[in-house]
Design a protein around this motif. Sequence first.
Motif, PDB file in Angstrom:
ATOM      1  N   UNK A  63       0.935  -1.088  -0.050  1.00  0.00           N
ATOM      2  CA  UNK A  63      -0.087   0.169   0.009  1.00  0.00           C
ATOM      3  C   UNK A  63       0.950   1.561   0.152  1.00  0.00           C
ATOM      4  N   UNK A  64       1.733   1.089   0.730  1.00  0.00           N
ATOM      5  CA  UNK A  64       2.671   2.318   0.775  1.00  0.00           C
ATOM      6  C   UNK A  64       3.420   2.479  -0.492  1.00  0.00           C
ATOM      7  N   UNK A  65       3.886   1.420  -1.222  1.00  0.00           N
ATOM      8  CA  UNK A  65       4.621   1.704  -2.367  1.00  0.00           C
ATOM      9  C   UNK A  65       3.456   2.144  -3.531  1.00  0.00           C
ATOM     10  N   UNK A  66       2.157   1.776  -3.572  1.00  0.00           N
ATOM     11  CA  UNK A  66       1.235   2.131  -4.117  1.00  0.00           C
ATOM     12  C   UNK A  66       0.871   3.680  -4.321  1.00  0.00           C
ATOM     13  N   UNK A  77       7.375  14.638  -4.764  1.00  0.00           N
ATOM     14  CA  UNK A  77       8.662  13.568  -4.191  1.00  0.00           C
ATOM     15  C   UNK A  77       7.997  12.963  -3.123  1.00  0.00           C
ATOM     16  N   UNK A  78       8.220  11.613  -2.964  1.00  0.00           N
ATOM     17  CA  UNK A  78       7.547  11.068  -1.871  1.00  0.00           C
ATOM     18  C   UNK A  78       8.440   9.625  -1.428  1.00  0.00           C
ATOM     19  N   UNK A  79       8.453   9.150  -0.156  1.00  0.00           N
ATOM     20  CA  UNK A  79       9.228   7.849  -0.241  1.00  0.00           C
ATOM     21  C   UNK A  79       8.722   7.206   1.047  1.00  0.00           C
ATOM     22  N   UNK A  80       9.030   6.041   1.102  1.00  0.00           N
ATOM     23  CA  UNK A  80       8.448   5.136   2.296  1.00  0.00           C
ATOM     24  C   UNK A  80       9.473   4.878   3.242  1.00  0.00           C
ATOM     25  N   UNK A  81       9.240   4.871   4.663  1.00  0.00           N
ATOM     26  CA  UNK A  81      10.012   4.739   5.497  1.00  0.00           C
ATOM     27  C   UNK A  81       9.643   3.742   6.390  1.00  0.00           C
TER      28      UNK A  81
END
Length: 91
Positions: A63-66, A77-81
Amino acid sequence: MADEYFLLVCDDVPHDVVLTDPGVRVMDVVQVVRRLTGLSLWRSKVLATRVPAVLLAGVPEEDAAAAVSALRDAGARAETRERPEPYLPKR
């Protein structure tokens, strides 16, 4: 009874989605933030312009990657942590 802490080991570590820069197409990013979070248009705009902002907290990796993919498609610009493990006192 003493306080006891249990850490469940899971295959899927919870992730946070962090917006680091809304880019030049801010309103497109605001629409994506609104769709992801369910907030009103005004609150989504405020959240998208105050960066870095955690949009989603504790979601599965897929879900975070989507969500990051949708934000990047809108020009942000976004990222998952990965969420850090909680501090558990040693006895």
